[in-house]
Write an enzyme that holds these catalytic residues in place. Structure first.
Site, PDB file in Angstrom:
ATOM      1  CG  HIS A   1       7.002 -21.100   9.128  1.00  0.00           C
ATOM      2  ND1 HIS A   1       6.251 -22.208   8.813  1.00  0.00           N
ATOM      3  CD2 HIS A   1       7.653 -20.761   7.997  1.00  0.00           C
ATOM      4  CE1 HIS A   1       6.450 -22.516   7.540  1.00  0.00           C
ATOM      5  NE2 HIS A   1       7.300 -21.657   7.027  1.00  0.00           N
TER       6      HIS A   1
ATOM      7  CD  GLU B   1       3.088 -20.978  13.220  1.00  0.00           C
ATOM      8  OE1 GLU B   1       3.954 -20.364  12.556  1.00  0.00           O
ATOM      9  OE2 GLU B   1       2.158 -21.620  12.689  1.00  0.00           O
TER      10      GLU B   1
ATOM     11  CB  ALA C   1      -9.698  15.575 -21.450  1.00  0.00           C
ATOM     12  CB  ALA C   2     -10.286  15.355 -26.564  1.00  0.00           C
TER      13      ALA C   2
ATOM     14  CG  ASP D   1      -1.647   7.869 -18.745  1.00  0.00           C
ATOM     15  OD1 ASP D   1      -1.952   8.598 -19.705  1.00  0.00           O
ATOM     16  OD2 ASP D   1      -2.454   7.138 -18.151  1.00  0.00           O
TER      17      ASP D   1
ATOM     18  NE  ARG E   1       5.300   8.833  -5.668  1.00  0.00           N
ATOM     19  CZ  ARG E   1       6.585   9.132  -5.471  1.00  0.00           C
ATOM     20  NH1 ARG E   1       6.957   9.785  -4.387  1.00  0.00           N
ATOM     21  NH2 ARG E   1       7.495   8.786  -6.353  1.00  0.00           N
TER      22      ARG E   1
ATOM     23  N   GLY F   1      -4.904   0.517 -19.523  1.00  0.00           N
ATOM     24  CA  GLY F   1      -5.884   1.211 -20.335  1.00  0.00           C
ATOM     25  C   GLY F   1      -6.952   0.290 -20.874  1.00  0.00           C
TER      26      GLY F   1
ATOM     27  CG  LEU G   1      -3.647  -4.711 -19.704  1.00  0.00           C
ATOM     28  CD1 LEU G   1      -2.845  -5.672 -20.559  1.00  0.00           C
ATOM     29  CD2 LEU G   1      -2.722  -3.980 -18.738  1.00  0.00           C
ATOM     30  CB  ALA G   2      -9.468  -2.983 -19.082  1.00  0.00           C
TER      31      ALA G   2
END
Lengths: 373, 373
Positions: free
Chosen positions: A56, A58, A173-174, A210, A217, A280, A283-284
């Site tokens: 620990h 301490e 985007a689309a 994705d 980073r 995404g 999940l959210a």
């Protein structure tokens, strides 16, 4: 105001820095730092806890200080423990070293380990406890072990949902391009955020769409030390070529479940305490519906798309009175983007007309009501 | 710094207040106020222009001042005109009254009327022109006749798009309930905003869905004086029971076009100079696509819906590199909501990878590039 003596604020700042250094693991043990001041008021040692099974903080500091601890002061970020786990109790070590005064950052919320402050006082040691309301150190002390404390109280990790959207609520985007909606400052912040938690979580949908690296980073795109665990949850298999499985940048865990409760239970069992949800809309929505989001960090870019996937999947909300209303904690401009930090309200009924949902005029009045969505 | 003499800042503040009082019409004539200071330095008259065909502000003030203007100072928000329209030129009136000094807020951008400052100077009058960079009065002076000035330069009204969305970009819930997404402070601001422009514009879609009143009201829900014109554009007929047609709260104009250019041309022809676009996603998309939005005031509420109509209809944008990026002018917290003010970039090519779209590090560097989306 805490009853500090000369040198003690410096010692606490050093203890906090030691405890929160990169590479100090999160998990089932708290992150703790300890500074020893000798009887003459000189800082002689700084120790830290380096993870399960190691000394620990301490003991680490006392070992470095040796005899110089005698008659001195220990400044420690967390109340010294009284129990014998894999290491002996720290209160005993402090008494054995002849420490005359102990300045404690946070009281220990763990009932198994608590009582150290009282025990030290009963042994004649001068004890000061700051707590999370301390003007100088309270916020950092509370943040240092947020996930660990949350785990003790709630039995699951603390969940932060990070979002990055256009002004019209799109996350891509689309054609699903999403790099980059937000600017450099917001992206740098997200990497710093990743380095401050122990788990990043996405769904298989995001992993497939994705192919993210999910790494923390620096601004030179170099991996920071102490990468968080990467977790993918869902039932769709990832291709063997997925970056999460092949790049070796950090460990990746796959959870073949769609149930947020089950996923968090598995992660908690494994020792994970702070989860950054970067998944995404599906999940959210699942985490929101399950009431398992403790904080939202929302980056909004001054961009309009008019098409593309939404931030959030269907929550089953049909009318405005049933909307999920969050408490706005802060609003900050980051170069060209805006960061909102939000927390859910707990236990607060939303009135059907949506008008009277504010329980108080002052935001600070709301804080005791804060909880999970 | 402008070369003010004692009393002149007070006189300019009074002239500004007179010019911008509620009920002073917007439109093809500028809003102007004028204060007369006598030779002893005492404020003796305040005049204003009350609309087409009525005396200009200078003549209004000079009439009130009578002989006391002789040897005194005229403090006027806009450069006095030199042309004879429905009224005689103000420069002549000022010279005839024996005014020795004229403090001018803004130079006249109208080539037909400009030249007043030079003409006065040539006649031996001491002339000071502040301009929109004046530290004290510049911003208010520029705002006072924003629509009129914009009209002179661009030949169409200035268009402000007001939005109110959830954090996930919804303007209403699935059942189309939208009262209230934002809180009291944001709503009060919108009513104040309506009282500062001359035209509110919605599409027939919004008129049919929401049946809005589109009035400017105070916090007691009373109609403010000087209601803006209400305009509904589109090809779908409104029912005879629509509030916009029956409540008599303000004039309502129906434009049976879907073309934003055509609608603005008609409104400009009619004398309208500042349009508040409060329409739905289709109308907003049409204006954005046509490059006819000059400013966006976006209210974002800390609310999640997960379903419901979007802020913005399809713009034909397929990939992030083609996104419409706006310049973030300000971010402000309003109780529990956030207000973003944004302006479009003009003439700025957006790079395909979306990364290098910032033309400068400093926002102030961007201002010359600002224009319409």
């Amino acid at each position: 105001m805490a009853d500090f003596r000369m040198g003690e604020p410096t010692a606490m700042a050093m203890a906090l820095r030691a405890a929160s250094a990169r590479g100090i693991p999160f998990g089932p043990n708290p992150r703790v730092g300890c500074t020893i001041i000798d009887a003459a008021g000189k800082i002689v040692a700084v120790g830290r806890h380096r993870g399960a099974g190691t000394p620990h903080a301490e003991v680490d500091a006392l070992t470095e200080a040796g005899d110089r601890a005698h008659g001195g002061t220990a400044v420690v970020t967390l109340e010294p423990c009284t129990h014998t786990g894999r290491t002996g109790p720290c209160t005993e070590a402090l008494l054995a070293a002849g420490v005359r005064r102990v300045v404690i950052g946070m009281p220990d919320p763990n009932p198994v380990a608590a009582g150290g402050a009282r025990l030290l006082e009963e042994a004649g040691v001068d004890v000061v406890v700051l707590g999370e309301d301390d003007v100088t150190f309270g916020p950092q002390l509370a943040l240092l072990n947020r996930g660990w404390t949350h785990g003790l109280v709630h039995g699951r990790p603390y969940v932060v949902w990070k979002t990055a959207t256009t002004l019209d609520g799109r996350v891509a985007a689309a054609d699903l391009t999403s790099r980059w909606i937000t600017g450099d400052a917001a992206r740098a912040e997200v990497h710093a955020l990743r380095a401050r938690i122990d788990t990043m979580l996405v769904g298989t949908g995001t992993a497939l769409t994705d192919d993210p690296a999910l790494t923390a980073r620096d601004t030179d795109d170099e991996l920071l030390p102490g990468q968080p665990l990467r977790v993918v949850m869902g039932r769709r298999p990832l291709p063997a070529t997925a970056r999460l499985l092949t790049d070796g940048a950090a460990e990746t865990l796959t959870l073949t479940t769609r149930d947020p409760h089950e996923a968090l239970a598995t992660l908690f069992e494994r020792g994970q305490r702070e989860v950054l949800l970067e998944g995404g809309p599906t999940l959210a929505a699942a985490f929101l519906a399950a009431g398992l989001i403790d904080e939202v960090i929302a980056y909004v870019a001054p961009v309009l798309l008019g098409a593309g996937p939404h931030l959030l999947g269907d929550l089953g909300i049909g009318t405005l009175g049933d909307a999920r209303r969050l408490s706005l904690q802060s609003v900050t401009r980051l170069e060209h983007d805006v960061r909102l930090v939000l927390r859910p309200y707990r236990r607060l009924p939303y009135l059907p007309d949506g008008r009277e949902w504010f329980p108080a005029n002052s935001l600070s009045d709301l804080d005791p009501e804060l909880g999970s969505v």
